[in-house]
Motif scaffolding. Sequence first.
Motif, PDB file in Angstrom:
ATOM      1  N   SER A 180       0.822  -1.204   0.000  1.00  0.00           N
ATOM      2  CA  SER A 180       0.000   0.000   0.000  1.00  0.00           C
ATOM      3  C   SER A 180       0.858   1.256   0.000  1.00  0.00           C
ATOM      4  O   SER A 180       1.771   1.406   0.828  1.00  0.00           O
ATOM      5  N   VAL A 212      -3.206   3.458  -2.488  1.00  0.00           N
ATOM      6  CA  VAL A 212      -3.508   2.806  -1.214  1.00  0.00           C
ATOM      7  C   VAL A 212      -4.230   1.488  -1.467  1.00  0.00           C
ATOM      8  O   VAL A 212      -5.202   1.431  -2.216  1.00  0.00           O
ATOM      9  N   LEU A 213      -3.724   0.399  -0.863  1.00  0.00           N
ATOM     10  CA  LEU A 213      -4.300  -0.925  -1.041  1.00  0.00           C
ATOM     11  C   LEU A 213      -4.588  -1.543   0.315  1.00  0.00           C
ATOM     12  O   LEU A 213      -4.003  -1.167   1.323  1.00  0.00           O
TER      13      LEU A 213
END
Length: 336
Positions: A180, A212-213
Amino acid sequence: TKEMSIGPDRTSAVNILENVIQVSIITDPGELVIWAGNLNNFYSQTSISMGIFSSGADQNYKITASMDSGADNVYQGLESKFDLTLGFWETVSTPTPTAGGSGVGGASPPVCTDTAPGGAPVLLNAIANGGGSVTLTWTPALDPVTYYLLTYGTTSGAQTYGNPNVGGHGTTSYTVNGLSGGTTYYFRVRAGNGCTPGPYSNELTATAVGRVLAGPAVGFIPGVLGTTAQSGVTPSTTVQVLGTECVKNKFPWWMFLVLEIIAILLVLRRGKINKWSVRKLMLWLIAIATLSQVAHELTGCNCITSFWCSKYLLINLVILLFSTAYTRYRLSKKNR
């Protein structure tokens, strides 16, 4: 009460693919590494112990396979096939339950006799590549070594996720994908020999760049830290081979370049190239190229698996230089 084991039987011809397909077997739940190595090592096993089972006992295992990240196209089109024989060995004495209950439903873990690696690897670099990936490099651990296990967390000293097999003997680098953007990660690596893990390396940090993950990185599982020696087994029912498209984005990487070219053409056509100043046109072209690069980095794929995707910045600069040269040509032609 009997000991259960699995025996591999290769049914296809020997080929180089067996050296780059890495296999790992872990308990589920428990996340203990039972066995890890490449297919070549796996085929050399007569049988691999899955543990001691009492009457009515059961135990689940995760069996995975992955291709070395450094493997190139020479392996395309190759295959490796095998049969598995699952059965019981001679009757053994009833096992004494271990602390913490690493067995499930009366199954006890197998006894490990493999020698631990002679030392820990040393992490040298942790480099953020953009697109949510970090490349790690380390020195080889002292033999005997059959695989490397990589872990990471978001707090120093707290390793949360692990990949039980990032490469076999001789592996000294690995690229972690699917991290992320904006998050700082703490990495460690350890070698293992068969069912016995070695000591951990030092810890290095890197802050991922990209969008963003949520969730763990590709190939990583919560709690797989290789902290317990076990004895082991088999290869894979699941093989993940990353393609050349963006695996974390619904848009293929080249779409950003197409949109960039369309935007440049619109500027050159509607921007009245013969009336605008050179400086104004250059600012427009640079702004478009910059927006394209930023959009690719934030919402595009991790480009480690695609040659052309990894050259996005270079292609972007070529497009900018070509459009700039064309603009200057048009203006010079007008001024003649």
